[in-house]
Design a protein around this motif. Structure first.
Motif, PDB file in Angstrom:
ATOM      1  N   LYS A 135     -84.502  35.187  24.605  1.00 54.41           N
ATOM      2  CA  LYS A 135     -84.479  35.535  23.197  1.00 54.41           C
ATOM      3  C   LYS A 135     -85.829  35.198  22.587  1.00 54.41           C
ATOM      4  CE  LYS A 135     -81.916  34.910  18.950  1.00 54.41           C
ATOM      5  NZ  LYS A 135     -80.797  34.295  18.275  1.00 54.41           N
ATOM      6  N   SER A 136     -86.335  36.101  21.794  1.00 52.82           N
ATOM      7  CA  SER A 136     -87.618  35.890  21.138  1.00 52.82           C
ATOM      8  C   SER A 136     -87.415  35.194  19.802  1.00 52.82           C
ATOM      9  CB  SER A 136     -88.307  37.233  20.903  1.00 52.82           C
ATOM     10  OG  SER A 136     -89.472  37.048  20.121  1.00 52.82           O
ATOM     11  N   ALA A 137     -88.357  34.367  19.452  1.00 49.89           N
ATOM     12  CA  ALA A 137     -88.334  33.735  18.128  1.00 49.89           C
ATOM     13  C   ALA A 137     -88.853  34.712  17.074  1.00 49.89           C
ATOM     14  CB  ALA A 137     -89.196  32.480  18.141  1.00 49.89           C
ATOM     15  N   PHE A 138     -89.383  35.842  17.503  1.00 50.49           N
ATOM     16  CA  PHE A 138     -89.957  36.836  16.603  1.00 50.49           C
ATOM     17  C   PHE A 138     -89.071  38.065  16.532  1.00 50.49           C
ATOM     18  CE2 PHE A 138     -93.394  34.362  18.444  1.00 50.49           C
ATOM     19  CZ  PHE A 138     -94.040  33.921  17.301  1.00 50.49           C
ATOM     20  N   GLN A 139     -89.124  38.759  15.416  1.00 55.49           N
ATOM     21  CA  GLN A 139     -88.368  39.993  15.255  1.00 55.49           C
ATOM     22  C   GLN A 139     -89.223  41.175  15.716  1.00 55.49           C
ATOM     23  OE1 GLN A 139     -85.042  40.269  13.953  1.00 55.49           O
ATOM     24  NE2 GLN A 139     -85.213  38.111  14.460  1.00 55.49           N
ATOM     25  N   PHE A 140     -88.707  41.937  16.646  1.00 55.44           N
ATOM     26  CA  PHE A 140     -89.336  43.164  17.099  1.00 55.44           C
ATOM     27  C   PHE A 140     -88.344  44.271  16.802  1.00 55.44           C
ATOM     28  CE2 PHE A 140     -91.132  39.833  19.750  1.00 55.44           C
ATOM     29  CZ  PHE A 140     -92.483  40.090  19.640  1.00 55.44           C
ATOM     30  N   GLY A 141     -88.734  45.243  15.980  1.00 56.40           N
ATOM     31  CA  GLY A 141     -87.750  46.228  15.585  1.00 56.40           C
ATOM     32  C   GLY A 141     -88.296  47.613  15.377  1.00 56.40           C
ATOM     33  N   SER A 142     -87.387  48.490  15.017  1.00 60.89           N
ATOM     34  CA  SER A 142     -87.717  49.884  14.774  1.00 60.89           C
ATOM     35  C   SER A 142     -86.659  50.493  13.864  1.00 60.89           C
ATOM     36  CB  SER A 142     -87.745  50.655  16.094  1.00 60.89           C
ATOM     37  OG  SER A 142     -88.125  52.002  15.874  1.00 60.89           O
ATOM     38  N   ALA A 143     -87.026  51.587  13.230  1.00 60.60           N
ATOM     39  CA  ALA A 143     -86.039  52.396  12.518  1.00 60.60           C
ATOM     40  C   ALA A 143     -85.308  53.223  13.570  1.00 60.60           C
ATOM     41  CB  ALA A 143     -86.718  53.298  11.497  1.00 60.60           C
ATOM     42  N   ILE A 144     -83.995  53.179  13.522  1.00 65.34           N
ATOM     43  CA  ILE A 144     -83.163  53.865  14.516  1.00 65.34           C
ATOM     44  C   ILE A 144     -82.464  55.046  13.845  1.00 65.34           C
ATOM     45  CG2 ILE A 144     -81.250  53.588  16.144  1.00 65.34           C
ATOM     46  CD1 ILE A 144     -83.567  51.784  16.874  1.00 65.34           C
ATOM     47  N   SER A 145     -82.504  56.191  14.489  1.00 58.95           N
ATOM     48  CA  SER A 145     -81.874  57.403  13.980  1.00 58.95           C
ATOM     49  C   SER A 145     -80.407  57.459  14.397  1.00 58.95           C
ATOM     50  CB  SER A 145     -82.602  58.630  14.527  1.00 58.95           C
ATOM     51  OG  SER A 145     -81.837  59.794  14.327  1.00 58.95           O
ATOM     52  N   ALA A 146     -79.520  57.526  13.418  1.00 55.63           N
ATOM     53  CA  ALA A 146     -78.090  57.625  13.729  1.00 55.63           C
ATOM     54  C   ALA A 146     -77.777  58.923  14.461  1.00 55.63           C
ATOM     55  CB  ALA A 146     -77.261  57.518  12.446  1.00 55.63           C
ATOM     56  N   GLU A 147     -78.481  59.990  14.100  1.00 55.58           N
ATOM     57  CA  GLU A 147     -78.219  61.278  14.763  1.00 55.58           C
ATOM     58  C   GLU A 147     -78.492  61.194  16.253  1.00 55.58           C
ATOM     59  OE1 GLU A 147     -79.549  62.475  10.563  1.00 55.58           O
ATOM     60  OE2 GLU A 147     -80.213  61.036  12.035  1.00 55.58           O
ATOM     61  N   VAL A 148     -79.595  60.566  16.628  1.00 57.33           N
ATOM     62  CA  VAL A 148     -79.925  60.468  18.052  1.00 57.33           C
ATOM     63  C   VAL A 148     -79.058  59.401  18.717  1.00 57.33           C
ATOM     64  CG1 VAL A 148     -81.773  60.094  19.736  1.00 57.33           C
ATOM     65  CG2 VAL A 148     -82.283  61.233  17.564  1.00 57.33           C
ATOM     66  N   TRP A 149     -78.856  58.278  18.028  1.00 59.10           N
ATOM     67  CA  TRP A 149     -78.040  57.180  18.578  1.00 59.10           C
ATOM     68  C   TRP A 149     -76.652  57.664  18.976  1.00 59.10           C
ATOM     69  CZ3 TRP A 149     -79.138  52.116  19.686  1.00 59.10           C
ATOM     70  CH2 TRP A 149     -78.046  51.288  19.949  1.00 59.10           C
TER      71      TRP A 149
ATOM     72  N   ARG B 118     -75.660  60.666  19.803  1.00 60.28           N
ATOM     73  CA  ARG B 118     -75.590  61.779  20.753  1.00 60.28           C
ATOM     74  C   ARG B 118     -74.903  61.334  22.033  1.00 60.28           C
ATOM     75  NH1 ARG B 118     -81.145  65.213  20.936  1.00 60.28           N
ATOM     76  NH2 ARG B 118     -80.150  65.852  22.871  1.00 60.28           N
ATOM     77  N   GLN B 119     -74.047  62.193  22.554  1.00 63.07           N
ATOM     78  CA  GLN B 119     -73.301  61.882  23.776  1.00 63.07           C
ATOM     79  C   GLN B 119     -73.879  62.663  24.949  1.00 63.07           C
ATOM     80  OE1 GLN B 119     -70.965  59.395  23.851  1.00 63.07           O
ATOM     81  NE2 GLN B 119     -71.776  59.129  21.785  1.00 63.07           N
ATOM     82  N   ASP B 120     -75.188  62.545  25.142  1.00 66.58           N
ATOM     83  CA  ASP B 120     -75.856  63.204  26.259  1.00 66.58           C
ATOM     84  C   ASP B 120     -76.890  62.241  26.829  1.00 66.58           C
ATOM     85  OD1 ASP B 120     -77.930  63.225  24.374  1.00 66.58           O
ATOM     86  OD2 ASP B 120     -77.976  65.395  24.156  1.00 66.58           O
ATOM     87  N   ASP B 121     -77.700  62.712  27.787  1.00 68.53           N
ATOM     88  CA  ASP B 121     -78.702  61.846  28.422  1.00 68.53           C
ATOM     89  C   ASP B 121     -79.731  61.329  27.417  1.00 68.53           C
ATOM     90  OD1 ASP B 121     -77.424  62.206  30.820  1.00 68.53           O
ATOM     91  OD2 ASP B 121     -78.834  63.712  31.579  1.00 68.53           O
ATOM     92  N   VAL B 122     -80.100  62.155  26.447  1.00 73.86           N
ATOM     93  CA  VAL B 122     -81.074  61.741  25.440  1.00 73.86           C
ATOM     94  C   VAL B 122     -80.521  60.583  24.614  1.00 73.86           C
ATOM     95  CG1 VAL B 122     -82.298  62.463  23.342  1.00 73.86           C
ATOM     96  CG2 VAL B 122     -82.213  63.979  25.333  1.00 73.86           C
ATOM     97  N   GLY B 123     -79.285  60.722  24.146  1.00 72.71           N
ATOM     98  CA  GLY B 123     -78.662  59.650  23.374  1.00 72.71           C
ATOM     99  C   GLY B 123     -78.499  58.387  24.198  1.00 72.71           C
ATOM    100  N   GLN B 124     -78.095  58.527  25.437  1.00 72.88           N
ATOM    101  CA  GLN B 124     -77.913  57.374  26.317  1.00 72.88           C
ATOM    102  C   GLN B 124     -79.227  56.626  26.514  1.00 72.88           C
ATOM    103  OE1 GLN B 124     -75.118  56.069  27.529  1.00 72.88           O
ATOM    104  NE2 GLN B 124     -76.239  54.459  28.585  1.00 72.88           N
ATOM    105  N   ARG B 125     -80.286  57.369  26.800  1.00 71.27           N
ATOM    106  CA  ARG B 125     -81.593  56.723  27.014  1.00 71.27           C
ATOM    107  C   ARG B 125     -82.092  56.081  25.718  1.00 71.27           C
ATOM    108  NH1 ARG B 125     -87.390  58.514  28.648  1.00 71.27           N
ATOM    109  NH2 ARG B 125     -88.185  56.449  29.129  1.00 71.27           N
ATOM    110  N   TYR B 126     -81.897  56.755  24.595  1.00 70.89           N
ATOM    111  CA  TYR B 126     -82.318  56.226  23.291  1.00 70.89           C
ATOM    112  C   TYR B 126     -81.647  54.877  23.028  1.00 70.89           C
ATOM    113  CZ  TYR B 126     -83.420  56.533  18.247  1.00 70.89           C
ATOM    114  OH  TYR B 126     -83.887  56.308  16.971  1.00 70.89           O
ATOM    115  N   ARG B 127     -80.346  54.806  23.252  1.00 71.43           N
ATOM    116  CA  ARG B 127     -79.614  53.550  23.038  1.00 71.43           C
ATOM    117  C   ARG B 127     -80.106  52.451  23.990  1.00 71.43           C
ATOM    118  NH1 ARG B 127     -75.807  57.513  22.414  1.00 71.43           N
ATOM    119  NH2 ARG B 127     -75.052  57.353  24.559  1.00 71.43           N
ATOM    120  N   GLU B 128     -80.257  52.807  25.262  1.00 70.38           N
ATOM    121  CA  GLU B 128     -80.698  51.816  26.240  1.00 70.38           C
ATOM    122  C   GLU B 128     -82.078  51.258  25.899  1.00 70.38           C
ATOM    123  OE1 GLU B 128     -80.485  53.899  29.959  1.00 70.38           O
ATOM    124  OE2 GLU B 128     -78.280  53.765  30.049  1.00 70.38           O
ATOM    125  N   GLU B 129     -83.006  52.138  25.556  1.00 71.41           N
ATOM    126  CA  GLU B 129     -84.368  51.692  25.251  1.00 71.41           C
ATOM    127  C   GLU B 129     -84.421  50.891  23.952  1.00 71.41           C
ATOM    128  OE1 GLU B 129     -87.258  51.976  27.234  1.00 71.41           O
ATOM    129  OE2 GLU B 129     -85.642  52.416  28.632  1.00 71.41           O
TER     130      GLU B 129
END
Length: 180
Positions: free
Chosen positions: A29-43, A45-56
Motif C-alpha cells: 500500500k502506498s502512503a501517496f494517492q495515485f489516481g485518475s478520472a474513471i469513465s463509467a461508460e468504459v468501466w 462495458r462487458q467486453d475485453d476493453v472493459g475488462q482490461r480497463y478495470r484491471e489496469e
C-alpha cells in the motif's frame, strides 16, 4: 521518484543474523494517492476493453474520480446515474479512495442542462430558481453517493466560469460548501 533508505535485518528463530539470504520487498500500500478520472461508460462495458480497463485501473491507482458521472448533466440521465453508482460500488469494494467531481460548475455553458427558463428568470433579477436547482442538485448527489465519496470538488473553474455568482452573488459559494 519517492524513495527512502530502508534497513532490513534478517535473523533466525533465535534472533541471530543470517548472512547471504535473498530478500525481496513488495509495496502493498502506498502512503501517496495515485489516481485518475474513471469513465463509467468504459468501466461498465462487458467486453475485453472493459475488462482490461478495470484491471489496469485497479492495478495502477488507489484513488479515483468519476470522469463525468457526478456532473449535473449526467447525474439526471437515469442510465448514466445507474452506471456511475455501479462503478462507485465497484471502486469502493476494491478499496479505492473516491473523489467526487463536481457539484457546481457555475456557468450556463458548462452546466449543460437546459435551464432556459431559470436563466431568463435569473437574468431578470429572480435568482430563486437558480439557487434552488443548484442547492437541490448538491443535496441529491451528495446524499445518494455518501457511502462512496470520500471528498468533493465543490466548485470547478470559478475564475472563468462564474455566471451563477454574477447572478446570485459571490457569497452563495459559501452556501454550496456548507451544503456539501
Amino acid at each position: 521518484l519517492r524513495t527512502g533508505p530502508i534497513e532490513v535485518r534478517v535473523v533466525d528463530a533465535e534472533g541471530q543474523p543470517v548472512a547471504g539470504e535473498r530478500v525481496e520487498i513488495e509495496m502493498i500500500k502506498s502512503a501517496f494517492q495515485f489516481g485518475s478520472a474513471i469513465s463509467a461508460e468504459v468501466w461498465r462495458r462487458q467486453d475485453d476493453v472493459g475488462q482490461r480497463y478495470r484491471e489496469e485501473a485497479l492495478r495502477l491507482f488507489n484513488t479515483a474520480s468519476t470522469e463525468n458521472g457526478l456532473k449535473i448533466h449526467r447525474w439526471y440521465d437515469l442510465q448514466h446515474r445507474q452506471e456511475t453508482m455501479a462503478m462507485l460500488a465497484d471502486l469502493d469494494e476494491a478499496g479505492l479512495t473516491i473523489h467526487g467531481h463536481v457539484l457546481v460548475w457555475p456557468s450556463w455553458r458548462k452546466t449543460r442542462v437546459p435551464l432556459d427558463r431559470i436563466r431568463a428568470e435569473a437574468e431578470a433579477g429572480d435568482v430563486e430558481s437558480l439557487r434552488w436547482i443548484t442547492n437541490e442538485f448538491i443535496r441529491d448527489v451528495t446524499i445518494d453517493t455518501a457511502e462512496y465519496i470520500d471528498s468533493w470538488d465543490v466548485m470547478n473553474e470559478p475564475w472563468n466560469n462564474n455566471d451563477f455568482m454574477q447572478l446570485v452573488g459571490e457569497s452563495e459559494m459559501a452556501e454550496w460548501f456548507r451544503l456539501a
